[in-house]
Design an enzyme around this catalytic site. Structure first.
Site, mmCIF file in Angstrom:
data_model
loop_
_atom_site.group_PDB
_atom_site.id
_atom_site.type_symbol
_atom_site.label_atom_id
_atom_site.label_comp_id
_atom_site.label_asym_id
_atom_site.label_seq_id
_atom_site.Cartn_x
_atom_site.Cartn_y
_atom_site.Cartn_z
ATOM 1 N N ASP A 28 27.774 16.488 24.890
ATOM 2 C CA ASP A 28 26.440 15.988 24.535
ATOM 3 C C ASP A 28 25.982 16.406 23.154
ATOM 4 O OD1 ASP A 28 26.375 16.782 27.715
ATOM 5 O OD2 ASP A 28 25.573 14.806 27.198
ATOM 6 N N HIS A 33 21.641 25.704 22.777
ATOM 7 C CA HIS A 33 22.816 25.431 23.621
ATOM 8 C C HIS A 33 24.121 25.785 22.922
ATOM 9 C CE1 HIS A 33 20.334 23.446 26.557
ATOM 10 N NE2 HIS A 33 19.900 22.577 25.679
ATOM 11 N N ASP A 52 11.669 25.880 26.283
ATOM 12 C CA ASP A 52 12.296 24.548 26.325
ATOM 13 C C ASP A 52 12.678 24.256 27.776
ATOM 14 O OD1 ASP A 52 14.142 22.613 24.262
ATOM 15 O OD2 ASP A 52 14.846 22.793 26.330
ATOM 16 N N HIS A 111 15.287 22.974 28.966
ATOM 17 C CA HIS A 111 16.725 23.140 29.260
ATOM 18 C C HIS A 111 17.089 24.623 29.127
ATOM 19 C CE1 HIS A 111 16.390 18.930 27.750
ATOM 20 N NE2 HIS A 111 17.252 18.693 28.711
ATOM 21 N N ASP A 153 10.037 19.841 25.329
ATOM 22 C CA ASP A 153 10.420 18.872 26.375
ATOM 23 C C ASP A 153 9.933 19.374 27.738
ATOM 24 O OD1 ASP A 153 13.946 19.751 25.810
ATOM 25 O OD2 ASP A 153 12.201 20.989 26.283
ATOM 26 N N TYR A 201 10.921 15.407 23.175
ATOM 27 C CA TYR A 201 11.385 14.048 22.876
ATOM 28 C C TYR A 201 10.332 12.974 23.096
ATOM 29 C CZ TYR A 201 15.431 16.965 22.880
ATOM 30 O OH TYR A 201 16.282 18.012 22.604
HETATM 31 C C1 LIG Z 1 17.383 21.351 22.554
HETATM 32 C C2 LIG Z 1 17.481 20.685 23.899
HETATM 33 O O1 LIG Z 1 17.534 21.681 24.920
HETATM 34 O O2 LIG Z 1 16.311 19.956 24.155
HETATM 35 C C3 LIG Z 1 18.712 19.778 23.962
HETATM 36 C C4 LIG Z 1 18.835 19.058 25.260
HETATM 37 C C5 LIG Z 1 20.153 18.318 25.378
HETATM 38 C C6 LIG Z 1 20.101 17.391 26.575
HETATM 39 C C7 LIG Z 1 21.399 16.695 26.778
HETATM 40 N N1 LIG Z 1 21.251 15.751 27.882
HETATM 41 C C8 LIG Z 1 22.529 15.423 28.432
HETATM 42 C C9 LIG Z 1 22.426 14.423 29.542
HETATM 43 C C10 LIG Z 1 23.791 14.217 30.149
HETATM 44 N N2 LIG Z 1 23.761 13.193 31.132
HETATM 45 ZN ZN LIG Z 2 15.485 20.947 25.793
#
Ligand SMILES: CC(O)(O)CCCCCNCCCN
Ligand SMILES: [Zn+2]
Length: 577
Positions: free
Chosen positions: A83, A126, A163, A165, A256, A296
């Site tokens: 990704d 990440h 965040d 994620h 996000d 986003y």
């Molecule tokens: C900086 C951040 O943590 O916002 C980046 C998030 C990456 C999300 C990737 N999504 C992948 C979906 C796979 N089906």
């Molecule tokens: Zn994120």
């Protein structure tokens, strides 16, 4: 002559991590007059040595080749990672993102600025030692932490990753390092959400020397609200952060986690970031560096960035309304994380006992039975009120000396922000002010008196800190007063630095309208109190020892008694009734 123009249209490989994220955020800062009040730091490219603080030589060498690659080679190159998308210019951008974060760390640690925010792309949390991942190439915040330790000898660094994620790259970098406490909440849904790692669960607490210094809070449901975020701060992050007593706070500021975001699908509103930022500013004497990660939905991203920067500038916080308390899923996560960390942090040692029956939570707070209408809306269709204007009264603080008269309405009527008064009899004056406010100004006030502590004296700062986070803050948020009256009773035994922390934290409420009453012979307390009311950071409490058992139990008893009516006090899905 017909000129043939050739449009090469790069179909954006990634639809959400787009340049507009920065232009829209910066545009909102300009429009709200916030850039005029900031100093704009110059950016620079990070040099190899700085990138190698976290990443391997072979990875750096590989990324160095990308500017010379064809589109085909670039596509091939990215297949080895997850990704992430490479563009011939991304190596340059990634070095600028790291360099910006380091410029911010330099300015804060050299005392040129109090705090700041780096609006960067690509994000970083990440990316791992030898791998790009999830739009990230170099780990901006992890490099900033190593840089701060190496160049400034910073002893303890708190990284808060709000965040949505999990910043697994940061976790892996510091999992055995007790000098860096990494806290992350993240959408998890029992490992069904990206990056689908078992390593993101609450029981991953760090390794070896680093055990206890990695805190994962998994969100196993979407639709989390302001209450859920605040309860995790009050009942988990803040108590541990104060016990850790960091010298620097770094924030992986991903937005996000705000309402409207297609990745997070949460419902917390942009003004929550004003409070999360403020609560962290009372640590490390306010030395805070926020570095942009995700976010986003361009509308909620821009609003969240403005809320964060406005708080960094010291503006009064917008009161958070209709806090209904955490949902059951949050309480389960909270209970699991507290249990997993109880052996590592004394503030959790006497944490709420697991009790018998489940408590019926207020309807709205329950994600399980979300209202039908809302449920159907996609994140982009979500609507929320524009964050309120955060006006700054012309005068910040007033001091009323013994021969003066305490008139609280000047505070409430926005003429000044806060004030302190030296009075002959604090208790009697408090009663007058309360009656005056209740009668005249028809406002809700919160009477803050020192909690009944079995142990007298300042010996138990920890117990007091525990009461502040697990009682005072949640209550204050849910009560949402329009004035905070803070009275320092003679012989309260609350030591100055705890008093300053308390005065600082209570400005989270009522637009910062705090009226402090001091006994006139308590002159020594005027300076330290006024300093906080004027927006200076409180000195650190120091690494907090375990609180006295009887204090912790007194706080727990009070909390479990009140939690039926104030469910921001809840820390478990059970009630002790
Ligand atoms: C900086 C951040 O943590 O916002 C980046 C998030 C990456 C999300 C990737 N999504 C992948 C979906 C796979 N089906
Ligand atoms: Zn994120």
């Amino acid at each position: 002559m017909n000129c043939r123009s050739l449009f090469v249209h790069f179909s954006p490989a990634c639809k959400i991590e787009v340049p507009e994220r920065l232009t829209v955020s910066h545009g909102a800062l300009v429009r709200n007059g916030l850039t005029d009040r900031c100093i704009c730091l110059p950016v620079r490219e990070a040099v190899d040595a700085e990138i190698l603080l976290v990443h391997s030589e072979e990875y750096l060498e590989a990324v160095k080749q990308t500017p010379h690659m064809t589109l085909e080679d670039l596509k091939e190159f990215t297949l080895q990672y997850g990704d992430v998308y490479f563009h011939p210019n991304i190596y340059h951008c990634a070095k600028l993102a790291v360099g910006s974060a380091l410029q911010l760390v330099d300015s804060v640690l050299m005392g040129k600025v109090k705090n700041g925010m780096a609006l960067v792309r690509p994000p970083g949390h990440h990316s791992m030692r030898s791998a790009a991942n999830g739009f990230c190439v170099f780990n901006n915040v992890a490099i900033a932490a190593q840089y701060a330790k190496q160049k400034y000898g910073v002893k303890r660094i708190l990284i808060v990753d709000w965040d949505i994620h999990h910043g697994q790259g940061v976790q892996y970098c510091f999992e055995d390092d007790p000098s860096v406490l990494y806290f992350s909440w993240h959408r998890y849904e029992h490992q069904k959400f990206w990056p689908n790692l078992k390593d993101s669960d609450y029981d991953i607490v760090g390794k070896g020397e680093g055990a206890g210094f990695n805190i994962n809070v998994p969100w196993n449901k979407v639709g989390m609200e302001n209450s859920d975020y605040l309860s995790v701060f009050c009942h988990l992050l803040l108590p541990i952060a104060y016990e850790f007593c960091p010298d620097l706070v770094l924030v992986c500021a991903g937005f996000d986690s705000a309402i409207g975001d297609p990745e997070g699908e949460m419902c917390a509103t942009p003004d929550i970031f004003a409070h999360l930022t403020y609560l962290l500013m009372n640590l490390a004497e306010g030395k805070l560096c926020a570095v942009l990660e995700g976010g986003y939905n361009l509308t909620s991203l821009a609003q969240s960035v403005c809320q964060t920067v406005q708080t960094l500038l010291g503006d009064p916080l917008p009161p958070l309304t209709n806090l209904t308390g955490p949902c059951r899923s949050t309480l389960e996560s909270l209970q699991c994380v507290r249990a997993a960390h109880r052996q590592h942090w004394s503030c959790l040692r006497h944490a709420g006992t697991i009790s018998t029956k489940r408590i019926k939570l207020s309807g709205e707070g329950n994600k399980d039975e979300a209202e039908v209408g809302e449920e159907q809306k996609s994140p982009e269709e979500k609507i929320w009120p524009e964050p309120p204007k955060r006006i700054c009264p012309p005068v910040c603080s007033a001091v009323v000396l013994p021969d003066g008269v305490v008139c609280p309405d000047i505070i409430i009527l926005f003429q000044i922000r806060n004030g302190l008064a030296l009075v002959g009899d604090a208790a009697m004056t408090m009663t007058c002010v309360v009656q005056y406010v209740a009668a005249e100004v028809d406002s809700r006030y919160e009477l803050i008196k020192n909690f009944p502590f079995p142990s007298q004296g300042c010996t138990d700062t920890s117990g007091f800190a525990q009461a502040m986070f697990s009682l005072l803050l949640p209550l204050g948020y849910q009560y949402n007063p329009s004035l905070v009256l803070l009275v320092r009773m003679p012989g309260s035994g609350v030591c100055d630095i705890m008093w300053q922390q308390l005065t600082g934290l209570l400005q989270s409420f009522a637009h910062g309208h705090t009226l402090v009453l001091l006994q006139e012979d308590d002159k020594a307390c005027v300076g330290p109190t006024a300093s906080i009311l004027l927006g200076n950071p409180a000195p650190p409490l120091g690494q907090l020892p375990a609180s006295l058992k009887e204090d912790a139990e007194a706080v727990e008893r009070l909390r479990s008694r009140l939690q039926a009516d104030w469910n921001l006090l809840l820390t478990t899905g059970e009630s002790t009734k």
